[in-house]
Scaffold this motif. Structure first.
Motif, short mmCIF file in Angstrom:
data_model
loop_
_atom_site.label_atom_id
_atom_site.label_comp_id
_atom_site.label_asym_id
_atom_site.label_seq_id
_atom_site.Cartn_x
_atom_site.Cartn_y
_atom_site.Cartn_z
N VAL A 179 8.43 -2.53 4.12
CA VAL A 179 8.32 -2.17 5.54
C VAL A 179 6.83 -2.19 5.88
O VAL A 179 6.00 -2.44 5.02
CB VAL A 179 8.95 -0.79 5.84
CG1 VAL A 179 10.44 -0.80 5.53
CG2 VAL A 179 8.23 0.32 5.09
N LEU A 180 6.51 -1.91 7.11
CA LEU A 180 5.11 -1.95 7.54
C LEU A 180 4.68 -0.59 8.08
O LEU A 180 5.28 -0.08 9.03
CB LEU A 180 4.92 -3.03 8.61
CG LEU A 180 5.25 -4.44 8.16
CD1 LEU A 180 5.28 -5.40 9.34
CD2 LEU A 180 4.26 -4.92 7.11
N LEU A 181 3.68 -0.01 7.43
CA LEU A 181 3.03 1.16 8.01
C LEU A 181 2.24 0.66 9.21
O LEU A 181 1.60 -0.39 9.13
CB LEU A 181 2.09 1.81 6.99
CG LEU A 181 2.76 2.38 5.74
CD1 LEU A 181 1.70 2.76 4.70
CD2 LEU A 181 3.62 3.58 6.09
N CYS A 182 2.29 1.37 10.29
CA CYS A 182 1.75 0.88 11.55
C CYS A 182 0.68 1.85 12.06
O CYS A 182 0.94 3.05 12.18
CB CYS A 182 2.90 0.75 12.55
SG CYS A 182 2.44 0.07 14.13
N PHE A 219 0.84 -1.19 0.00
CA PHE A 219 0.00 0.00 0.00
C PHE A 219 0.88 1.25 0.00
O PHE A 219 1.94 1.25 0.60
CB PHE A 219 -0.87 0.05 1.28
CG PHE A 219 -1.81 -1.10 1.42
CD1 PHE A 219 -3.11 -1.01 0.96
CD2 PHE A 219 -1.39 -2.29 2.03
CE1 PHE A 219 -3.98 -2.08 1.11
CE2 PHE A 219 -2.26 -3.36 2.17
CZ PHE A 219 -3.55 -3.26 1.71
N THR A 220 0.38 2.30 -0.62
CA THR A 220 0.98 3.61 -0.40
C THR A 220 0.36 4.14 0.89
O THR A 220 -0.66 3.62 1.36
CB THR A 220 0.66 4.59 -1.55
OG1 THR A 220 -0.76 4.83 -1.57
CG2 THR A 220 1.12 4.05 -2.89
N ILE A 221 0.95 5.17 1.44
CA ILE A 221 0.38 5.73 2.67
C ILE A 221 -1.03 6.27 2.41
O ILE A 221 -1.91 6.14 3.25
CB ILE A 221 1.31 6.78 3.31
CG1 ILE A 221 0.83 7.05 4.73
CG2 ILE A 221 1.41 8.03 2.47
CD1 ILE A 221 1.88 7.66 5.63
N ASP A 222 -1.25 6.86 1.22
CA ASP A 222 -2.59 7.37 0.90
C ASP A 222 -3.61 6.24 0.78
O ASP A 222 -4.75 6.37 1.25
CB ASP A 222 -2.56 8.19 -0.39
CG ASP A 222 -1.85 9.53 -0.23
OD1 ASP A 222 -1.71 10.00 0.92
OD2 ASP A 222 -1.44 10.10 -1.26
N GLU A 268 9.52 11.68 4.57
CA GLU A 268 9.27 12.10 3.19
C GLU A 268 9.32 10.96 2.18
O GLU A 268 8.69 11.04 1.14
CB GLU A 268 10.26 13.20 2.78
CG GLU A 268 9.94 14.55 3.40
CD GLU A 268 8.53 15.02 3.08
OE1 GLU A 268 8.12 14.97 1.90
OE2 GLU A 268 7.82 15.42 4.02
N ARG A 269 10.08 9.92 2.46
CA ARG A 269 10.15 8.79 1.52
C ARG A 269 8.77 8.21 1.24
O ARG A 269 8.45 7.83 0.12
CB ARG A 269 11.05 7.68 2.05
CG ARG A 269 12.50 8.08 2.19
CD ARG A 269 13.30 6.99 2.85
NE ARG A 269 12.77 6.76 4.20
CZ ARG A 269 12.99 5.66 4.90
NH1 ARG A 269 13.71 4.68 4.40
NH2 ARG A 269 12.50 5.53 6.12
N PHE A 270 7.94 8.18 2.25
CA PHE A 270 6.60 7.62 2.10
C PHE A 270 5.70 8.57 1.31
O PHE A 270 4.90 8.14 0.49
CB PHE A 270 5.98 7.32 3.47
CG PHE A 270 6.72 6.27 4.22
CD1 PHE A 270 6.40 4.94 4.06
CD2 PHE A 270 7.76 6.60 5.07
CE1 PHE A 270 7.09 3.95 4.74
CE2 PHE A 270 8.45 5.62 5.77
CZ PHE A 270 8.13 4.29 5.60
N LYS A 271 5.85 9.84 1.56
CA LYS A 271 5.05 10.84 0.85
C LYS A 271 5.46 10.93 -0.61
O LYS A 271 4.61 11.07 -1.49
CB LYS A 271 5.14 12.18 1.56
CG LYS A 271 4.49 12.16 2.93
CD LYS A 271 4.72 13.46 3.66
CE LYS A 271 4.03 13.53 5.00
NZ LYS A 271 4.26 12.47 5.93
#
Length: 146
Positions: free
Chosen positions: A104-107, A4-7, A133-136
């Motif tokens: 990695v895992l967004l938590c 997944f993306t963060i969005d 910022e890497r996630f954005k």
């Protein structure tokens, strides 16, 4: 493994929160029925045996099974989306995310207003770090036309 993306992960939170609440409520209700069954068992034991209301015991077991089925179905639905349930009681979820060629895992935990942390697969919750910022950048790069 779905990533997944963060969005994308953020957009799923209302649905996931609803499913988690259903699982948490179902688990609590099942534990309450289990306590009632245990109390009944203690009363039977302490009384040296007594006439058991078989219908009542059957009803309680059926009720407990229904609550547990609701928990399992909720967790299975979350799992089918590709999100990992780490702890039902605290509502802890992980979203696999690819950043810089690493998964990695967004938590996220129930009660948090947004996904603001991540951790490596190895480090787990104790290794939570703020989203950077890497996630954005990854999120924004998916919105550009090809």
């Amino acid at each position: 493994m779905k990533t997944f993306t963060i969005d994308e992960a953020q957009s799923l939170l209302p649905l996931l929160e609803s499913l988690l609440k259903r699982a948490i409520d179902g688990k609590g209700a099942a534990q309450e029925v289990e306590s009632q069954l245990a109390a009944l068992g203690r009363r039977i034991y302490l009384a040296g045996g007594m006439r058991v209301n078989v219908e009542e015991v059957g009803r309680l077991r059926t009720e407990m099974d229904a609550h547990l089925r609701r928990v399992r179905e909720s967790i299975a639905e979350i799992d089918s989306i590709g999100v990992q349930v780490k702890d039902v009681d605290s509502g802890l979820l992980d979203f696999p995310c690819r950043v810089e060629d690493q998964v990695v895992l967004l938590c996220w935990r129930m009660g948090e207003t947004a996904i603001e942390h991540w951790h490596t697969i190895e480090d787990g919750f104790k290794g939570r770090q703020p989203v950077d910022e890497r996630f954005k950048r990854r999120s924004n790069s998916n919105n550009r036309p090809n």
